[in-house]
Design an enzyme around this catalytic site. Structure first.
Site, short mmCIF file in Angstrom:
data_model
loop_
_atom_site.label_atom_id
_atom_site.label_comp_id
_atom_site.label_asym_id
_atom_site.label_seq_id
_atom_site.Cartn_x
_atom_site.Cartn_y
_atom_site.Cartn_z
N ASN A 12 -40.47 -87.45 56.30
CA ASN A 12 -41.94 -88.09 56.46
C ASN A 12 -42.75 -86.93 56.86
O ASN A 12 -42.69 -86.11 57.80
CB ASN A 12 -42.07 -89.26 57.29
N HIS A 15 -47.25 -86.03 59.52
CA HIS A 15 -47.72 -85.18 60.76
C HIS A 15 -48.36 -83.84 60.06
O HIS A 15 -49.05 -83.24 60.86
CB HIS A 15 -46.66 -85.06 61.65
N HIS A 48 -46.90 -92.45 54.69
CA HIS A 48 -47.60 -93.79 54.97
C HIS A 48 -48.92 -93.69 54.60
O HIS A 48 -49.65 -92.86 55.31
CB HIS A 48 -47.61 -94.17 56.38
N ARG A 50 -52.18 -95.18 55.24
CA ARG A 50 -52.74 -96.16 56.42
C ARG A 50 -54.42 -96.49 55.89
O ARG A 50 -54.79 -95.79 55.09
CB ARG A 50 -52.91 -95.41 57.74
N ARG A 54 -55.90 -91.79 58.31
CA ARG A 54 -55.95 -90.82 59.52
C ARG A 54 -55.17 -89.70 59.01
O ARG A 54 -55.20 -88.73 59.69
CB ARG A 54 -55.59 -91.60 60.79
N GLU A 75 -44.87 -95.65 52.36
CA GLU A 75 -44.91 -96.98 53.34
C GLU A 75 -46.35 -97.49 53.47
O GLU A 75 -47.28 -96.72 53.25
CB GLU A 75 -44.82 -96.14 54.76
N THR A 106 -46.39 -96.53 64.29
CA THR A 106 -45.79 -97.74 63.94
C THR A 106 -44.99 -98.21 65.21
O THR A 106 -43.97 -97.26 65.74
CB THR A 106 -44.97 -97.91 62.66
N GLU A 157 -35.48 -101.52 56.49
CA GLU A 157 -35.54 -100.39 57.33
C GLU A 157 -35.24 -100.83 58.75
O GLU A 157 -36.30 -101.36 59.07
CB GLU A 157 -36.55 -99.45 57.06
N HIS A 197 -37.29 -94.17 62.72
CA HIS A 197 -38.19 -93.98 63.75
C HIS A 197 -37.59 -93.38 65.09
O HIS A 197 -36.63 -93.98 65.64
CB HIS A 197 -38.97 -95.40 64.16
N1 PXP Z 1 -40.16 -95.28 59.51
C1 PXP Z 1 -41.12 -96.03 59.62
C2 PXP Z 1 -41.25 -97.04 58.82
C3 PXP Z 1 -42.14 -95.12 60.23
O1 PXP Z 1 -43.52 -95.87 60.25
C4 PXP Z 1 -42.04 -93.92 60.72
C5 PXP Z 1 -42.84 -93.31 61.50
O2 PXP Z 1 -43.75 -92.85 60.47
C6 PXP Z 1 -40.80 -93.36 60.59
C7 PXP Z 1 -39.84 -93.93 59.91
C8 PXP Z 1 -40.44 -92.10 60.96
O3 PXP Z 1 -40.45 -91.92 62.37
P1 PXP Z 1 -40.66 -90.42 63.30
O4 PXP Z 1 -41.67 -89.93 62.79
O5 PXP Z 1 -40.24 -90.91 64.54
O6 PXP Z 1 -39.24 -89.65 62.77
#
Ligand code: PXP
Length: 245
Positions: A12, A15, A48, A50, A54, A75, A106, A157, A197
């Site tokens: 992901n 960030h 994602h 949003r 953001r 996402e 999330t 998921e 997550h």
């Molecule tokens: N899965 C989903 C549905 C999420 O919303 C996120 C966070 O954006 C992640 C996985 C990844 O989580 P992390 O950034 O804590 O690894």
């Protein structure tokens, strides 16, 4: 003997966009980050979009669709205009997540039981647009997974945030038990199982040893945070080593 599935690692990159937007600059570029992640061994990229934009924005989405070679996981919430963009983008995977404006990230899975009819019509729109896989991000709760079966989604998921946040050994064991039971049930229900997550370099091995049938993980924060010290390629390669071996 413990037997491991082959697990896909999706990174992901939200960030990276968060950092870019903090100074309203054009760098660091999430598109270049996606390219580097794939070069270093990621099987695909997650973002994602949003409602408040953001981090990832609409132009990023169009560029990611063009350059990502592996699996692209979009996402999104069930917001109609975001669903339109997802349908137009037609990623390989769309993952429906809950979204609240005031949250930092999330915070939990979808309430599929409560919002079943809206979620079902959203899954149907995404599927009709040609998106091969639609996943629902859910807590490890059997009733939520039962409700997922009736929406037309082919994957879940599993939300691993509570496991990742458990500080006591006892709580961690409890969370792993919930994840294990949820994964067994989803597997018997013919649903594909993804997870994500809070998974990181410390907790991944325990998670993988305890929770069966997971074929894909989505990991962001731990990898992007580590990349500040070791570089993005090294951070992704280290996570890929963990996930694949
Ligand atoms: N899965 C989903 C549905 C999420 O919303 C996120 C966070 O954006 C992640 C996985 C990844 O989580 P992390 O950034 O804590 O690894």
């Amino acid at each position: 003997m413990v037997r491991f599935n082959l697990v896909n690692l999706l990174i992901n990159i939200d960030h990276v966009a968060t950092l870019r937007n903090a100074r309203q600059e054009s760098f660091p570029d999430p598109i270049e980050a996606a390219r580097l992640c794939e070069e270093a061994g990621a099987d695909g990229i997650v973002f994602h979009l949003r409602e408040d934009r953001r981090h990832i924005n609409d132009l990023d989405v169009a560029k990611l669709k063009q350059i990502v070679q592996g699996k692209l996981d979009f996402e999104l919430s069930t917001n109609d205009s975001i669903v339109d963009i997802c349908c137009d983008t037609c990623p390989e995977l769309a993952t429906l997540v809950p979204e609240r404006r005031e949250e930092i990230t999330t915070e939990g899975g979808l309430d599929v039981i409560k919002y079943q009819s809206h979620i079902t019509s959203t899954v149907s729109r995404l599927t009709n647009a040609g998106i091969a896989e639609v996943a629902l991000f859910v807590d490890p709760v059997i009733d939520q997974i039962k409700a997922t079966q009736d929406t037309g989604a082919t994957c879940i998921e599993l939300h691993t945030g509570d496991f990742a946040n458990a500080t006591l050994h006892q709580n961690q064991a409890q969370e792993l038990e919930r994840l294990n039971a949820a994964a067994q049930f989803a597997h018997e229900s013919q649903l594909k199982i993804h997870a994500g997550h809070g998974l990181d370099y410390e907790n991944y091995r325990l998670f993988a040893e305890s929770v069966p049938h997971v074929c894909e993980v989505s990991i962001g924060f731990a990898v992007i945070a580590k990349s500040i010290f070791v570089g993005l390629g090294n951070a992704v390669a280290e996570m890929a080593q963990l996930v694949k071996h």
